[in-house]
Design a protein around this motif. Structure first.
Motif, PDB file in Angstrom:
ATOM      1  N   GLN A   1       0.862  -1.173   0.000  1.00  0.00           N
ATOM      2  CA  GLN A   1       0.000   0.000   0.000  1.00  0.00           C
ATOM      3  C   GLN A   1       0.902   1.227   0.000  1.00  0.00           C
ATOM      4  N   TYR A   2       0.636   2.142  -0.929  1.00  0.00           N
ATOM      5  CA  TYR A   2       1.447   3.355  -1.040  1.00  0.00           C
ATOM      6  C   TYR A   2       0.546   4.563  -0.831  1.00  0.00           C
ATOM      7  N   GLN A   3       0.839   5.335   0.218  1.00  0.00           N
ATOM      8  CA  GLN A   3       0.058   6.519   0.546  1.00  0.00           C
ATOM      9  C   GLN A   3       0.751   7.743  -0.047  1.00  0.00           C
ATOM     10  N   LEU A   4       0.122   8.345  -1.037  1.00  0.00           N
ATOM     11  CA  LEU A   4       0.747   9.441  -1.770  1.00  0.00           C
ATOM     12  C   LEU A   4       1.077  10.647  -0.898  1.00  0.00           C
ATOM     13  N   ASP A   5       0.127  11.044  -0.052  1.00  0.00           N
ATOM     14  CA  ASP A   5       0.327  12.281   0.696  1.00  0.00           C
ATOM     15  C   ASP A   5       1.399  12.160   1.770  1.00  0.00           C
ATOM     16  N   THR A   6       1.575  10.965   2.333  1.00  0.00           N
ATOM     17  CA  THR A   6       2.582  10.790   3.386  1.00  0.00           C
ATOM     18  C   THR A   6       3.827  10.061   2.908  1.00  0.00           C
ATOM     19  N   ASP A   7       3.806   9.562   1.679  1.00  0.00           N
ATOM     20  CA  ASP A   7       4.952   8.838   1.117  1.00  0.00           C
ATOM     21  C   ASP A   7       5.297   7.576   1.900  1.00  0.00           C
ATOM     22  N   THR A   8       4.311   6.889   2.430  1.00  0.00           N
ATOM     23  CA  THR A   8       4.584   5.688   3.217  1.00  0.00           C
ATOM     24  C   THR A   8       4.204   4.428   2.451  1.00  0.00           C
ATOM     25  N   LEU A   9       5.027   3.391   2.605  1.00  0.00           N
ATOM     26  CA  LEU A   9       4.764   2.069   2.070  1.00  0.00           C
ATOM     27  C   LEU A   9       4.451   1.142   3.237  1.00  0.00           C
ATOM     28  N   SER A  10       3.355   0.389   3.155  1.00  0.00           N
ATOM     29  CA  SER A  10       2.961  -0.473   4.263  1.00  0.00           C
ATOM     30  C   SER A  10       2.190  -1.675   3.731  1.00  0.00           C
ATOM     31  N   ARG A  11       1.764  -2.551   4.638  1.00  0.00           N
ATOM     32  CA  ARG A  11       0.920  -3.706   4.324  1.00  0.00           C
ATOM     33  C   ARG A  11       1.452  -4.519   3.146  1.00  0.00           C
ATOM     34  N   SER A  12       2.693  -4.939   3.228  1.00  0.00           N
ATOM     35  CA  SER A  12       3.264  -5.729   2.141  1.00  0.00           C
ATOM     36  C   SER A  12       2.625  -7.111   2.096  1.00  0.00           C
ATOM     37  N   ARG A  13       2.319  -7.568   0.888  1.00  0.00           N
ATOM     38  CA  ARG A  13       1.752  -8.902   0.673  1.00  0.00           C
ATOM     39  C   ARG A  13       2.566  -9.582  -0.419  1.00  0.00           C
ATOM     40  N   ARG A  14       3.186 -10.706  -0.077  1.00  0.00           N
ATOM     41  CA  ARG A  14       3.990 -11.452  -1.056  1.00  0.00           C
ATOM     42  C   ARG A  14       3.103 -12.512  -1.705  1.00  0.00           C
ATOM     43  N   THR A  15       3.150 -12.591  -3.029  1.00  0.00           N
ATOM     44  CA  THR A  15       2.336 -13.568  -3.747  1.00  0.00           C
ATOM     45  C   THR A  15       3.192 -14.773  -4.128  1.00  0.00           C
ATOM     46  N   THR A  16       2.629 -15.659  -4.950  1.00  0.00           N
ATOM     47  CA  THR A  16       3.378 -16.810  -5.457  1.00  0.00           C
ATOM     48  C   THR A  16       3.678 -16.661  -6.945  1.00  0.00           C
ATOM     49  N   TYR A  17       3.411 -15.481  -7.505  1.00  0.00           N
ATOM     50  CA  TYR A  17       3.553 -15.304  -8.951  1.00  0.00           C
ATOM     51  C   TYR A  17       4.950 -14.806  -9.325  1.00  0.00           C
ATOM     52  N   PRO A  18       5.651 -15.518 -10.222  1.00  0.00           N
ATOM     53  CA  PRO A  18       6.982 -15.051 -10.640  1.00  0.00           C
ATOM     54  C   PRO A  18       6.873 -13.803 -11.494  1.00  0.00           C
ATOM     55  N   LEU A  19       7.803 -12.882 -11.287  1.00  0.00           N
ATOM     56  CA  LEU A  19       7.826 -11.622 -12.020  1.00  0.00           C
ATOM     57  C   LEU A  19       9.282 -11.297 -12.363  1.00  0.00           C
ATOM     58  N   PRO A  20       9.855 -11.969 -13.386  1.00  0.00           N
ATOM     59  CA  PRO A  20      11.256 -11.724 -13.756  1.00  0.00           C
ATOM     60  C   PRO A  20      11.486 -10.290 -14.211  1.00  0.00           C
ATOM     61  N   ARG A  21      12.743  -9.914 -14.316  1.00  0.00           N
ATOM     62  CA  ARG A  21      13.101  -8.548 -14.686  1.00  0.00           C
ATOM     63  C   ARG A  21      12.489  -8.161 -16.036  1.00  0.00           C
ATOM     64  N   ARG A  22      12.009  -6.929 -16.103  1.00  0.00           N
ATOM     65  CA  ARG A  22      11.406  -6.333 -17.290  1.00  0.00           C
ATOM     66  C   ARG A  22      10.281  -7.178 -17.899  1.00  0.00           C
ATOM     67  N   THR A  23       9.603  -7.959 -17.060  1.00  0.00           N
ATOM     68  CA  THR A  23       8.455  -8.717 -17.541  1.00  0.00           C
ATOM     69  C   THR A  23       7.339  -7.762 -17.957  1.00  0.00           C
ATOM     70  N   PRO A  24       6.657  -8.002 -19.086  1.00  0.00           N
ATOM     71  CA  PRO A  24       5.484  -7.195 -19.430  1.00  0.00           C
ATOM     72  C   PRO A  24       4.479  -7.216 -18.277  1.00  0.00           C
ATOM     73  N   PHE A  25       3.996  -6.028 -17.867  1.00  0.00           N
ATOM     74  CA  PHE A  25       3.176  -5.956 -16.661  1.00  0.00           C
ATOM     75  C   PHE A  25       2.317  -4.701 -16.689  1.00  0.00           C
ATOM     76  N   CYS A  26       1.045  -4.819 -16.336  1.00  0.00           N
ATOM     77  CA  CYS A  26       0.185  -3.643 -16.196  1.00  0.00           C
ATOM     78  C   CYS A  26      -0.961  -3.962 -15.257  1.00  0.00           C
ATOM     79  N   VAL A  27      -1.602  -2.912 -14.750  1.00  0.00           N
ATOM     80  CA  VAL A  27      -2.731  -3.057 -13.838  1.00  0.00           C
ATOM     81  C   VAL A  27      -3.864  -2.152 -14.307  1.00  0.00           C
ATOM     82  N   ALA A  28      -5.051  -2.724 -14.500  1.00  0.00           N
ATOM     83  CA  ALA A  28      -6.256  -1.961 -14.802  1.00  0.00           C
ATOM     84  C   ALA A  28      -7.175  -2.020 -13.580  1.00  0.00           C
ATOM     85  N   THR A  29      -8.154  -1.121 -13.521  1.00  0.00           N
ATOM     86  CA  THR A  29      -9.053  -1.078 -12.366  1.00  0.00           C
ATOM     87  C   THR A  29     -10.482  -1.400 -12.772  1.00  0.00           C
ATOM     88  N   GLN A  30     -11.234  -1.864 -11.786  1.00  0.00           N
ATOM     89  CA  GLN A  30     -12.615  -2.281 -12.012  1.00  0.00           C
ATOM     90  C   GLN A  30     -13.414  -1.976 -10.737  1.00  0.00           C
TER      91      GLN A  30
END
Length: 430
Positions: A285-314
């Motif tokens: 979780q990244y809070q823009l106004d305070t510049d804080t990173l928190s609530r880290s969640r590690r997944t099981t999905y591999p993400l090698p360097r420069r892998t094609p990646f994007c996020v859309a919202t719904q």
């Protein structure tokens, strides 16, 4: 016969099967040499064959253990102007006249960065360059883009900022309108402030608070010589514009980690996705106004360097009433739709995340859009847009395809699901 004075004496020559003895000796020597050469050649061929078999087995094992991160299939028939290592960025906005605008940014084979532009009045894509001789863009430069109104004032023309790197590793901010000149691109204030790691990706977010006339623009990247995350940040309020500042986070990430972030529906609150030092997707979780990173969640999905990646919202809140809406969704209502390449880039995966259900594999939903014999080169999605852009190569050069992203509250298989809308112009107008 007695030797005559002044005459050389000669021994009579012996003849065997019509040939002199000396001739037979020479032929025997030649035969021995030929036989030795033949035996040596056979032994050498057997040895080489054995060596080749060992080498092939070793190469095969290496390929299995270390598959390439990208295997473009382009050949001499490649007629596409898009560079095979091009990154991708996208923007979307509706102007004050309710005209919809979309932009896709990519790198031409000659190194120039191009913009393909679309608006709802013309419904066609037009490609044109946005860089000139003032920037020697790095081949394969990462790209990210954001847009906002200057001084958080809608009476001004919408500004588009595209971030890229030069061949010497400096980050440049390419902006239009430049100095209030519509149609002109120039290098804005972020240019030259930082040098980027060779493998680094970019991600950015521009938040504008029109009520308070304040804004925050952040650009995330890896600085040269660092495997950590650096946040470059620009802010302004209704009185003052502040200079860019930077902050290096004390978290270790993969060198060349893919990066993407998206809002959860609450102002200033984002989710940031990267690869940890072991190449596995992690969410913060990244809070823009305070510049804080928190609530880290590690997944099981591999993400090698420069892998094609994007996020859309719904937005799935229409599926609920106020009583049935999960408690967390009252502040974090949006679902994130993550697309990323497999390690060999021969396929794509789709994973969804929301605050109540966590991570779920939804790859089956995009399977009808995926094709065999493709290399997926890159992905991009604009914030709060129902579009995703996919760069792939089937052997004739990179193609940019536009996909429709399902609207919130859809059911699998209905008309609002994933679909291919067509290709994006990369040379002229389409």
């Amino acid at each position: 016969m007695p030797q005559s004075p002044g005459e050389d004496y000669q021994q009579p020559r012996k003849i065997y099967f019509g040939l002199q003895r000396r001739t037979w000796i020479i032929l025997a020597i030649i035969s021995i040499v030929i036989l030795a050469a033949a035996i040596g050649g056979a032994v050498g061929a057997t040895t080489r064959k054995s060596e080749m078999k060992t080498s092939t087995s070793s190469t095969s094992a290496n390929r299995t253990a270390n598959p390439p991160t990208a295997t473009p299939t382009s050949n001499l028939m490649d007629k596409s102007p898009v560079h095979i290592n091009s990154s991708l960025a996208a923007l979307h906005w509706n102007d004050t006249s309710s005209i919809g605008h979309r932009r896709v940014y990519f790198q031409h084979k000659n190194g120039t960065i191009f913009e393909s532009a679309w608006n709802s009045n013309t419904s066609g894509w037009t490609a044109s360059p946005i860089t000139d001789s003032s920037i020697d863009a790095a081949i394969g430069t990462p790209l990210t883009a954001e847009n906002g109104y200057p001084h958080v004032n809608r009476s001004w023309d919408m500004v588009q900022s595209v971030f890229l790197t030069s061949s010497t590793g400096e980050i440049y901010e390419r902006q239009t309108p430049y100095k209030e000149q519509v149609g002109l691109w120039g290098n804005d204030n972020f240019s030259g402030l930082f040098s980027i790691s060779n493998a680094s990706s970019f991600t950015a977010y521009w938040n504008q608070d029109f009520k308070n006339a304040s804004q925050i623009l952040v650009v995330l990247f890896q600085e040269i010589g660092a495997n950590s995350l650096t946040i470059g940040k620009y802010t302004s309020d209704n009185e003052t514009s502040y200079p860019w500042v930077s902050r290096r986070e004390s978290i270790s990430i993969l060198d060349g980690s893919p990066m993407a972030m998206a809002s959860v529906g609450e102002e200033y609150s984002l989710m940031l996705y990267m690869a940890d030092s072991e190449g596995v997707m992690i969410q913060y979780q990244y809070q823009l106004d305070t510049d804080t990173l928190s609530r880290s969640r590690r997944t099981t999905y591999p993400l090698p360097r420069r892998t094609p990646f994007c996020v859309a919202t719904q937005d799935n809140t229409p599926l609920f009433t106020q009583d049935t809406l999960p408690e967390c969704a009252k502040t974090e209502p949006w679902t994130h739709l993550l697309l990323f390449g497999t390690p060999d880039r021969g396929d794509l995966r789709h994973v969804s995340w929301n605050c109540s259900s966590g991570f779920n594999d939804r790859t089956a939903m995009i399977k009808p859009l995926l094709k065999r014999n493709r290399t997926y080169l890159n992905l991009a999605a604009a914030h709060q847009d129902n579009r995703v852009y996919v760069v792939y190569d089937e052997g004739e050069g990179p193609v940019i395809e536009e996909w429709n992203v399902p609207q919130g509250g859809y059911n699998a298989g209905d008309a609002q699901g994933w679909s291919v809308l067509g290709t994006v112009a990369v040379n002229g107008t389409e």
